[in-house]
Enzyme design. Sequence first.
Site, PDB file in Angstrom:
ATOM      1  N   GLY A  56       0.855  -1.188   0.000  1.00 57.32           N
ATOM      2  CA  GLY A  56       0.000   0.000   0.000  1.00 57.32           C
ATOM      3  C   GLY A  56       0.886   1.229   0.000  1.00 57.32           C
ATOM      4  O   GLY A  56       0.688   2.167   0.779  1.00 57.32           O
ATOM      5  N   HIS A  57       1.881   1.206  -0.872  1.00 59.27           N
ATOM      6  CA  HIS A  57       2.791   2.334  -1.025  1.00 59.27           C
ATOM      7  C   HIS A  57       3.645   2.145  -2.274  1.00 59.27           C
ATOM      8  O   HIS A  57       3.620   1.072  -2.894  1.00 59.27           O
ATOM      9  CB  HIS A  57       3.687   2.490   0.218  1.00 59.27           C
ATOM     10  CG  HIS A  57       4.462   1.263   0.556  1.00 59.27           C
ATOM     11  ND1 HIS A  57       4.171   0.470   1.650  1.00 59.27           N
ATOM     12  CD2 HIS A  57       5.489   0.665  -0.071  1.00 59.27           C
ATOM     13  CE1 HIS A  57       4.999  -0.549   1.670  1.00 59.27           C
ATOM     14  NE2 HIS A  57       5.815  -0.462   0.630  1.00 59.27           N
ATOM     15  N   ALA A  58       4.395   3.186  -2.621  1.00 55.61           N
ATOM     16  CA  ALA A  58       5.399   3.102  -3.694  1.00 55.61           C
ATOM     17  C   ALA A  58       6.719   3.588  -3.118  1.00 55.61           C
ATOM     18  O   ALA A  58       6.756   4.208  -2.052  1.00 55.61           O
ATOM     19  CB  ALA A  58       4.988   3.979  -4.881  1.00 55.61           C
ATOM     20  N   ARG A 103       2.448  -0.778  -4.910  1.00 58.08           N
ATOM     21  CA  ARG A 103       2.257  -2.216  -4.735  1.00 58.08           C
ATOM     22  C   ARG A 103       1.361  -2.536  -3.544  1.00 58.08           C
ATOM     23  O   ARG A 103       1.394  -1.835  -2.523  1.00 58.08           O
ATOM     24  CB  ARG A 103       3.583  -2.967  -4.605  1.00 58.08           C
ATOM     25  CG  ARG A 103       4.249  -3.078  -3.234  1.00 58.08           C
ATOM     26  CD  ARG A 103       4.841  -1.777  -2.738  1.00 58.08           C
ATOM     27  NE  ARG A 103       5.553  -1.049  -3.755  1.00 58.08           N
ATOM     28  CZ  ARG A 103       6.831  -1.248  -4.049  1.00 58.08           C
ATOM     29  NH1 ARG A 103       7.523  -2.090  -3.349  1.00 58.08           N
ATOM     30  NH2 ARG A 103       7.414  -0.520  -4.974  1.00 58.08           N
ATOM     31  N   LEU A 128       6.203   6.534  -0.572  1.00 55.09           N
ATOM     32  CA  LEU A 128       5.011   7.335  -0.890  1.00 55.09           C
ATOM     33  C   LEU A 128       3.855   6.513  -0.347  1.00 55.09           C
ATOM     34  O   LEU A 128       3.477   5.496  -0.937  1.00 55.09           O
ATOM     35  CB  LEU A 128       4.896   7.528  -2.398  1.00 55.09           C
ATOM     36  CG  LEU A 128       6.065   8.284  -3.047  1.00 55.09           C
ATOM     37  CD1 LEU A 128       6.063   8.069  -4.554  1.00 55.09           C
ATOM     38  CD2 LEU A 128       6.006   9.762  -2.711  1.00 55.09           C
TER      39      LEU A 128
END
Length: 142
Positions: A56-58, A103, A128
């Site tokens: 739940g981030h990049a 992802r 992020l």
Amino acid sequence: MHKKSVLDTLQLIEIPKISDPDGRGNLSVIEKEVLPYAIKRVYYLYDVPSDSSRGGHAHIELQQFLIALSGSFDVVLDDGEERRTFTLNRPNKGLLIPNGIWRELENFSAGAVCLSLVSDIYKEEDYLRSYDGFKAYLKTTS
Ligand code: T46
């Protein structure tokens, strides 16, 4: 017209497997030709409930290689416009995730272990963690 996405170029990477000729099982090895970066950190996810998700981030810079050492899980990748789902379920196949990709990891089977081999030490400033922030970041790079 369909713009080519980096997601179109991603596929599971085969990790060399050495099967023991006397039936003692398999050994897989990751050396420098498998990954395009030097591994600086290793971590792993385990005991993840089947109804939980991770990620739940990049990452701005970090590249990573994920392997299902045991069990299976899905990796949903998102480049800001499109999504693709990759199922990892073999210890000799891995997914290389470039930087700048959102992802989410989900559908963990019982006993699943996700090994992650990454290109840098842990830096919270590389994350992020909001999808809107990710989209805003992409605008600054295009
Ligand atoms: C990713 C997915 C697949 C650390 O202190 N050091 C570390 O090396 C890592 C990875 C995490 N942490 C701390 C930061 C948080 O307080 O552990 C806690 C959980 O981390 P996070 O919420 O980022 O966990 P995941 O599973 O959502 O994400 C992790 C990685 O952070 C990330 O890079 O792609 O696994």
